[in-house]
Motif scaffolding. Structure first.
Motif, PDB file in Angstrom:
ATOM      1  N   TRP A  47       3.117  -8.893   2.388  1.00 22.73           N
ATOM      2  CA  TRP A  47       1.768  -8.946   1.828  1.00 22.73           C
ATOM      3  C   TRP A  47       0.768  -8.508   2.901  1.00 22.73           C
ATOM      4  CZ3 TRP A  47      -1.459 -13.959   1.332  1.00 22.73           C
ATOM      5  CH2 TRP A  47      -2.649 -13.705   0.655  1.00 22.73           C
ATOM      6  N   GLY A  48       0.531  -7.223   2.996  1.00 24.16           N
ATOM      7  CA  GLY A  48      -0.313  -6.661   4.041  1.00 24.16           C
ATOM      8  C   GLY A  48      -1.725  -7.207   4.066  1.00 24.16           C
ATOM      9  N   TRP A  49      -2.338  -7.328   2.904  1.00 24.27           N
ATOM     10  CA  TRP A  49      -3.708  -7.832   2.875  1.00 24.27           C
ATOM     11  C   TRP A  49      -3.772  -9.304   3.241  1.00 24.27           C
ATOM     12  CZ3 TRP A  49      -7.977  -5.316   3.441  1.00 24.27           C
ATOM     13  CH2 TRP A  49      -8.007  -3.970   3.132  1.00 24.27           C
ATOM     14  N   GLY A  50      -2.665 -10.020   3.131  1.00 23.60           N
ATOM     15  CA  GLY A  50      -2.635 -11.404   3.597  1.00 23.60           C
ATOM     16  C   GLY A  50      -2.798 -11.478   5.101  1.00 23.60           C
ATOM     17  N   ARG A  78      -0.770  -7.936  14.669  1.00 24.11           N
ATOM     18  CA  ARG A  78       0.449  -7.378  15.261  1.00 24.11           C
ATOM     19  C   ARG A  78       1.709  -7.969  14.618  1.00 24.11           C
ATOM     20  NH1 ARG A  78      -0.705  -3.912  19.180  1.00 24.11           N
ATOM     21  NH2 ARG A  78      -2.636  -4.137  20.373  1.00 24.11           N
ATOM     22  N   LYS A  79       1.653  -9.242  14.277  1.00 19.30           N
ATOM     23  CA  LYS A  79       2.795  -9.859  13.590  1.00 19.30           C
ATOM     24  C   LYS A  79       2.988  -9.206  12.220  1.00 19.30           C
ATOM     25  CE  LYS A  79       4.916 -14.266  12.577  1.00 19.30           C
ATOM     26  NZ  LYS A  79       4.820 -15.729  12.632  1.00 19.30           N
ATOM     27  N   GLY A  80       1.885  -8.948  11.520  1.00 16.56           N
ATOM     28  CA  GLY A  80       1.970  -8.272  10.232  1.00 16.56           C
ATOM     29  C   GLY A  80       2.562  -6.882  10.361  1.00 16.56           C
ATOM     30  N   LEU A  81       2.152  -6.165  11.392  1.00 16.33           N
ATOM     31  CA  LEU A  81       2.685  -4.814  11.616  1.00 16.33           C
ATOM     32  C   LEU A  81       4.167  -4.822  11.965  1.00 16.33           C
ATOM     33  CD1 LEU A  81      -0.267  -3.158  13.546  1.00 16.33           C
ATOM     34  CD2 LEU A  81       0.566  -2.576  11.249  1.00 16.33           C
ATOM     35  N   SER A  82       4.652  -5.938  12.463  1.00 16.10           N
ATOM     36  CA  SER A  82       6.076  -6.017  12.834  1.00 16.10           C
ATOM     37  C   SER A  82       6.987  -6.252  11.637  1.00 16.10           C
ATOM     38  CB  SER A  82       6.299  -7.122  13.869  1.00 16.10           C
ATOM     39  OG  SER A  82       6.211  -8.411  13.266  1.00 16.10           O
ATOM     40  N   VAL A  83       6.395  -6.539  10.484  1.00 18.31           N
ATOM     41  CA  VAL A  83       7.180  -6.789   9.275  1.00 18.31           C
ATOM     42  C   VAL A  83       7.664  -5.461   8.697  1.00 18.31           C
ATOM     43  CG1 VAL A  83       7.117  -7.681   6.909  1.00 18.31           C
ATOM     44  CG2 VAL A  83       5.931  -8.917   8.751  1.00 18.31           C
ATOM     45  N   VAL A  86       6.008  -3.662   5.373  1.00 23.89           N
ATOM     46  CA  VAL A  86       4.778  -4.363   5.024  1.00 23.89           C
ATOM     47  C   VAL A  86       3.904  -3.411   4.205  1.00 23.89           C
ATOM     48  CG1 VAL A  86       3.496  -3.710   7.135  1.00 23.89           C
ATOM     49  CG2 VAL A  86       2.936  -5.841   5.935  1.00 23.89           C
ATOM     50  N   SER A  87       3.270  -3.941   3.177  1.00 21.62           N
ATOM     51  CA  SER A  87       2.399  -3.110   2.349  1.00 21.62           C
ATOM     52  C   SER A  87       1.078  -2.870   3.077  1.00 21.62           C
ATOM     53  CB  SER A  87       2.144  -3.778   0.996  1.00 21.62           C
ATOM     54  OG  SER A  87       1.421  -4.976   1.163  1.00 21.62           O
ATOM     55  N   ASN A  88       0.443  -1.786   2.742  1.00 21.15           N
ATOM     56  CA  ASN A  88      -0.862  -1.439   3.298  1.00 21.15           C
ATOM     57  C   ASN A  88      -0.873  -1.412   4.820  1.00 21.15           C
ATOM     58  OD1 ASN A  88      -1.601  -3.283   0.591  1.00 21.15           O
ATOM     59  ND2 ASN A  88      -2.515  -1.259   0.699  1.00 21.15           N
ATOM     60  N   LYS A  89       0.216  -0.912   5.389  1.00 19.71           N
ATOM     61  CA  LYS A  89       0.345  -0.856   6.845  1.00 19.71           C
ATOM     62  C   LYS A  89      -0.807  -0.076   7.474  1.00 19.71           C
ATOM     63  CE  LYS A  89       3.614   0.228  10.507  1.00 19.71           C
ATOM     64  NZ  LYS A  89       4.998   0.585  10.821  1.00 19.71           N
ATOM     65  N   GLU A  90      -1.218   1.004   6.836  1.00 23.18           N
ATOM     66  CA  GLU A  90      -2.312   1.801   7.389  1.00 23.18           C
ATOM     67  C   GLU A  90      -3.614   1.010   7.454  1.00 23.18           C
ATOM     68  OE1 GLU A  90      -2.314   2.360   2.971  1.00 23.18           O
ATOM     69  OE2 GLU A  90      -0.745   2.389   4.487  1.00 23.18           O
ATOM     70  N   HIS A  91      -3.811   0.090   6.511  1.00 27.38           N
ATOM     71  CA  HIS A  91      -5.006  -0.750   6.528  1.00 27.38           C
ATOM     72  C   HIS A  91      -4.924  -1.792   7.647  1.00 27.38           C
ATOM     73  CE1 HIS A  91      -6.748   0.884   2.868  1.00 27.38           C
ATOM     74  NE2 HIS A  91      -5.529   0.851   2.344  1.00 27.38           N
ATOM     75  N   ILE A  92      -3.746  -2.325   7.881  1.00 28.06           N
ATOM     76  CA  ILE A  92      -3.564  -3.272   8.987  1.00 28.06           C
ATOM     77  C   ILE A  92      -3.825  -2.554  10.307  1.00 28.06           C
ATOM     78  CG2 ILE A  92      -1.970  -4.830  10.182  1.00 28.06           C
ATOM     79  CD1 ILE A  92      -0.438  -5.115   7.515  1.00 28.06           C
TER      80      ILE A  92
END
Length: 107
Positions: A47-50, A78-83, A86-92
């Protein structure tokens, strides 16, 4: 909460979840906000936006009486990017770049 609304569109559910956690954060209940995001992102790590919304609490939104914590915000993104997947990676990535730029300007 998520299981109760599993037939709803996930995008809208994410907005509801983020609003709930953000409300706890604004009330100074950071631990409660963190525990909600931790549970939701454990169940749905892609859940990228999360990841973005959780990080935003710590730096993007400026709440009266609450200090910004750029390190915590960066750690979350950074933790989100390591998934994997992950959805919406470009937004993260964009949000992380914005955070790093603002952090650099403050120093």
């Amino acid at each position: 909460m998520h299981k109760d609304f599993s037939d709803k569109e996930l995008h809208n559910l994410g907005n509801v979840r983020s609003a709930l956690a953000e409300t706890f954060y604004q009330l100074g209940e950071k631990d409660k906000a963190d525990s909600l995001y931790e549970k939701w992102l454990k169940d749905e790590p892609d859940w990228g936006w999360g990841w973005i919304a959780w990080s935003d609490c710590y730096w993007l939104w400026r709440y009266i009486g609450l200090e910004q914590d750029f390190e915590k915000a960066e750690q979350i993104l950074r933790k989100g990017l390591s998934v994997e997947n992950v959805s919406n990676k470009e937004h993260i990535e964009r949000r992380l770049n914005e955070l790093l730029e603002e952090k650099k300007q403050i120093k």
